[in-house]
Structure formats: C-alpha cells, structure tokens
Design an enzyme around this catalytic site. Sequence first.
Site, PDB file in Angstrom:
ATOM      1  CB  THR A 125      -0.921   0.023   1.169  1.00 36.01           C
ATOM      2  OG1 THR A 125      -1.905  -1.216   1.259  1.00 36.01           O
ATOM      3  CG2 THR A 125      -1.835   1.202   1.227  1.00 36.01           C
ATOM      4  N   GLY A 130      -4.124   2.126  -2.607  1.00 32.90           N
ATOM      5  CA  GLY A 130      -4.556   0.976  -1.762  1.00 32.90           C
ATOM      6  C   GLY A 130      -5.073  -0.018  -2.470  1.00 32.90           C
ATOM      7  CD  GLU A 365      -4.119  -9.550   3.693  1.00 29.59           C
ATOM      8  OE1 GLU A 365      -3.870  -8.130   3.367  1.00 29.59           O
ATOM      9  OE2 GLU A 365      -3.529 -10.381   3.602  1.00 29.59           O
TER      10      GLU A 365
END
Length: 388
Positions: A125, A130, A365
């Site tokens: 990230t 992201g 995740e």
Amino acid sequence: MDFALNDEQRLFRQTLRDFAEKEIMPVASEWERTGRYPAEFVEKFQDMGLFGLNVPEEYGGLGADRVSYALAFEEIARAWLGAAGLFGPHSVACWMVSRNGTEEQKARFLPRMASGELRSGLGLTEPGAGTDLQGIITTAVRDGDHYVVNGAKTWITNARVAGMLPILVKTGAVDGGHAAMSVLLVETDTPGFRVTRDLPKLGYKGPETCELVLEDVRVPAANLLGGEEGHGLQHVLGSLEIGRINISARAVGVAQAAYEAALNYSREREAFGKPIANFQAIQLKLADMATEIQAARLLAYWAATRSEETGGRVDLEAGMAKMYASEVAIKCALESMRIHGGYGYSAEYVVERLYRDAPLMAIGEGTNDVQRLIIAKSLVSGKGRLGW
C-alpha cells in the site's frame, strides 16, 4: 463430505488454544491499553513454529495444511487480534517467496523466515494506492546488477521488526499496467530504507503499523522475486488470496471471543431477580451470534480446504469467507457490547477491545466491497463454483 478436523488438526488446535488461554488472554487487554509490544509472544511463536506455517518442511517450516493455517489465526485472534498480527503478514510473505521465488531466493530467505529469525510483512500500500495497486508510484530502475528504488509505503505491519520486506514496485513505466509491476525482496538494513513513523490506530494494537520511505535504495537484481520482471501483480494477488483465509479465520476468532464474553456475562448478570440469559431478547441475540459464527467458520474452513485441494486460486471461496466472516465479527462485537450494557463500553471488559479490533478485518486484504466484486466476477465468468 467431512466437516470434522483430523486428529492432527485437533491436537494442533488444542495446543494453540491452551497457549492462548494461559499466556495471551490474561495480559492482552492490559498490554493493548499500555501499548506494550508483546515480545514474549514472538519467542513463544518461534518455539511453536508459527512463523513457518507457510514454509515447506524442506526449508525448516511446518508446511501446514491450509485448515491448520486457518486454525492458528482463529485461536490466537480469539485471545488477541494483535498477537495474531505478529505472524500474519509474515505468513503471507512466506507464501509469496515459497510459491514464486527462485531456488536461490528460497534457500536464502525461507529457513530464517521459518524460524522467525528473519521476520517479514508486505510492502504494498502507498499513500495514493490501496485498493488500486496498479496505481503505485514506487519505482525500481535497473542499474547494472542492482535496482535503485524510490518511493513510499504506508500501513505496513511489522515494518520496524522486519529484516526483509517484499516491496511492490514499478520496474516499467509508472503509468504502466500490471506488466510494469514487480516485487523486490528488500532487506531493511539497506541504506536509504527508513521507517518514518508508527501510525496511530483505533485497534489492532501490539504489532506496529508504519509508514516507510525508500530513497535510492540499491537492491541486488538477485532479489527480484522469481527472477523476471512484470509478474509482481500476479505474485501479490495470489498471496493476498491466502491472506484472506488468514483474515477470515482471525475474524472468526474475534467473533467467537465476543460471543463467549456475551454468553458468560448474560449468565452472571441479573435483572429483575434472574440472569439476563433467561430473557428472550438476550437469547435471540445469542442464537443469531452463534449461528452466524459457525457459518463464518465453515466458510473459512471451506476456503482453506478448496485452496488445499486445487493448489491454485480460490477467489470465490476466499472472497466469500473474508467478506462474510469480517461482517460477522463486527456484528458480534456490537451485539456483545449491547448485551453487556454500560459495562460493554468500559475498557475494563474485553468486549470494548473487540469492538475496536473487529472493523480492521472488513478493510484488510481488500475491502469487503472489493470482495463482493471479486465474488461476482468469479460467478459471472463461470470460474467459481458453489458447493463443497
């Protein structure tokens, strides 16, 4: 069709449960409140081999089956989500190297990763990237036998203790797609690698989560994961899928802890002359919690089993397990707080910590909305299938 654990898995679960209840639960809330780093648990996890869950036996790891992998995170997270974070991202990094690394990379890194001597995480990230990992701008420019890396990463768990981090970079044009992306195994003592700060968090305390910068970091070309450029996004997505099984199991653990706290409290707390567990309103909440937790647990084990059976991608199963289990964790933490009443809002009770920890699983995740898109894409394409 067999929904039972085998003897080895049951013994593994009991060993983990005994340890968690004896060593972690009594101190988790106090250590979390004071910001104490749980170094003692690191040593225990090393002794138990948990850092080597995803490392093949030939490299000194446990080579655990996927259900045992899920069990480890469920039982430790039931005691303290933060403790599970000590070896969570590390386990995904181990998977990434063991599945995609060259033979030289495996021999160099995996034995030390399995023992916990060399700890790791995931450097994916960035401040501006992201969910859309193709939007990263960290670059790696080839210079002879090295790559020169420049960029920044954020929300990196275990960054301060990691000896090596897989870093997702652009080895091609910054505005290029997946073909421009690669993973470099960056050793953190390399000049130019700096952890700039620890990020303050609502929950998930214990392991540090950091921002880091890479300024003209020279990484040997031998540390290019797999030895070829352009495969970074595939390496990452395949590893995140295993990470979703990890997250779904952690969510089950947090939900289970919330349910147990609510059940125990409802048996002890009296109102109008009898335990509140005797009131129908409380019983309905407990019934819903227990049913949804068991459904989430079966989804997590199903995803783990399918991953073991296929040896390949299980986007549908891992996405369903992660999405559903994390939502159940959030709901159960809130319902447990409601059953506790005012005491649920007090830091003296475990449910307050669970309420702050639970939302992480809906984000980590891949957010749950992303999971829904992954599930739908798998269904529409015909690649995903329902059933055991």
